[in-house]
Design an enzyme around this catalytic site. Structure first.
Site, mmCIF file in Angstrom:
data_model
loop_
_atom_site.group_PDB
_atom_site.id
_atom_site.type_symbol
_atom_site.label_atom_id
_atom_site.label_comp_id
_atom_site.label_asym_id
_atom_site.label_seq_id
_atom_site.Cartn_x
_atom_site.Cartn_y
_atom_site.Cartn_z
ATOM 1 N N LYS A 11 38.742 27.808 57.753
ATOM 2 C CA LYS A 11 37.762 27.058 56.948
ATOM 3 C C LYS A 11 37.957 25.564 57.176
ATOM 4 C CE LYS A 11 40.708 25.258 53.738
ATOM 5 N NZ LYS A 11 41.093 23.879 53.712
ATOM 6 N N ASP A 141 43.436 29.271 48.310
ATOM 7 C CA ASP A 141 42.345 29.367 49.292
ATOM 8 C C ASP A 141 41.956 30.811 49.633
ATOM 9 O OD1 ASP A 141 41.961 26.654 49.639
ATOM 10 O OD2 ASP A 141 43.342 26.504 51.350
HETATM 11 O O1 C5P Z 1 47.738 27.581 46.328
HETATM 12 P P1 C5P Z 1 48.408 27.052 47.551
HETATM 13 O O2 C5P Z 1 49.599 27.882 47.947
HETATM 14 O O3 C5P Z 1 47.485 26.789 48.672
HETATM 15 O O4 C5P Z 1 48.976 25.640 47.137
HETATM 16 C C1 C5P Z 1 49.962 24.970 47.863
HETATM 17 C C2 C5P Z 1 50.448 23.776 47.063
HETATM 18 O O5 C5P Z 1 49.423 22.783 47.015
HETATM 19 C C3 C5P Z 1 50.775 24.073 45.617
HETATM 20 O O6 C5P Z 1 52.106 24.495 45.483
HETATM 21 C C4 C5P Z 1 50.557 22.730 44.962
HETATM 22 O O7 C5P Z 1 51.674 21.892 45.187
HETATM 23 C C5 C5P Z 1 49.395 22.149 45.756
HETATM 24 N N1 C5P Z 1 48.087 22.417 45.117
HETATM 25 C C6 C5P Z 1 47.717 21.715 43.987
HETATM 26 N N2 C5P Z 1 46.515 21.978 43.395
HETATM 27 C C7 C5P Z 1 45.671 22.898 43.907
HETATM 28 C C8 C5P Z 1 46.009 23.615 45.083
HETATM 29 C C9 C5P Z 1 47.235 23.327 45.663
HETATM 30 O O8 C5P Z 1 48.459 20.858 43.491
HETATM 31 N N3 C5P Z 1 44.518 23.124 43.312
#
Ligand code: C5P
Length: 316
Positions: A11, A141
């Site tokens: 994406k 995601d």
């Molecule tokens: O959900 P994902 O594993 O992709 O997120 C990775 C990191 O990105 C999270 O641990 C967080 O530190 C940050 N994040 C965030 N807010 C979001 C998505 C991700 O702070 N909405």
């Protein structure tokens, strides 16, 4: 032995606005996400032993529980122990075509493919919403990677509202092979610099999300207006990643300066930069110009069309 082959597309973010903090430590976001055709190929198979085994042709991709694809299989094994016991172990073979640590949701889309594939293999009959809610437990995601196309994503990024599919445009992706950006680092750094601008009241937060739904980017997508979409590209995380990585800023500038480029921006937490183009010829011209201007063997460039769906079974 049963075997399923799935395509797990990458994406890009056409729009990424950080609205504020969430009680769970994540950020409230408003994004417009778009699937592109560049995909990993995931082969799922049943194993005679009671294990989950991950293999990948890319040396940097881990084969253990730290791989989101592994965790997706483990989650379904936990939720559906009888089906797991009946079918035996799971083999997950990942052909990595999406760059790693790139802001293109490569790890998330592999996990999405594992959820979709095991649901079919074990005949669980889960709905898309159920698969997306399982995916959200593993990564923000993943729900988008399951449905794909063009969508607004809010909350942590896991609340998906599909919108009119954007069609016909081509994307040039550029990434320095040896450079990756940690997503937690990008959000943490953003918080440390911009926390004072964060929206705190519920009503203002909802208003900010609504502003994206009724805003110019979504209107331009509805009209398939590539020029306006390119003018409205927006990503808050550029504010922290580009100053830290001047090479990425230079790549973005080189892409944006190409006469064939409608516009250029960094995707997600980077460091991949993308340029939008109206035709395949224009996209190839951008790739040629950028690779001749930036003489660096570490720079990899791809041309890929947009795609209107998420994870899918490969038609053989
Ligand atoms: O959900 P994902 O594993 O992709 O997120 C990775 C990191 O990105 C999270 O641990 C967080 O530190 C940050 N994040 C965030 N807010 C979001 C998505 C991700 O702070 N909405």
């Amino acid at each position: 032995m049963e075997r399923y082959v799935l395509l797990a597309p990458a994406k890009i973010n056409l729009y990424l606005e950080i609205i504020g903090d969430r009680p769970d430590g994540f950020h409230e976001l408003a994004m417009v996400m778009q699937t592109v055709e560049l995909s990993d190929r995931i082969t799922l198979s049943t194993l005679s032993t009671d294990t989950i085994r991950v293999r990948c042709n890319h040396p940097e991709v881990p084969n253990d529980e730290s791989n989101l694809a592994y965790r997706a299989a483990a989650l379904l094994g936990e939720k559906f122990p009888k089906a797991f016991a009946r079918h035996g172990g799971i083999g997950i073979d990942i052909e990595k075509n999406i760059p790693v640590g790139a802001g293109l949701a490569g790890g998330s889309t592999d996990a999405a493919a594992v959820l979709v594939g095991i649901d079919m293999m074990w005949k669980l009959g889960l709905t898309r919403i159920e698969l997306q809610s399982l995916g959200a437990q593993l990564g923000s995601d993943i729900p988008f990677c399951i449905s794909g196309g063009t969508a607004i994503a809010t909350g942590r990024g896991e609340k998906i509202s599909p919108i009119t599919d954007l069609q016909g445009l081509y994307v040039v992706l550029g990434k320095y092979r040896s450079l990756s950006v940690s997503t937690p680092w990008a959000y943490k750094t953003y918080r440390s610099q911009f926390e004072s601008n964060y929206v705190r009241e519920e009503a203002s937060l909802l208003a900010r999300q609504e502003r994206v739904h009724s805003g110019p980017m979504v209107a331009a997508i509805a009209q398939q207006d590539g020029e306006t979409i390119a003018q409205r590209l927006y990503n808050d995380l550029e504010k922290v990643v580009l100053p830290e990585h001047p090479k990425v800023q230079a790549l973005r500038d080189a892409c944006a300066a190409c006469p064939e480029a409608l516009g250029a921006m960094m995707s997600g937490s980077g460091p991949t930069v993308f340029a939008l183009a109206k035709t395949l010829e224009d996209a190839k011209a951008i790739r040629k110009t950028v690779s001749s201007q930036i003489d660096d063997e570490d720079l990899a460039l791809w041309v890929t069309p947009l795609h209107s769906a998420g994870v899918r079974v490969e038609k053989l």
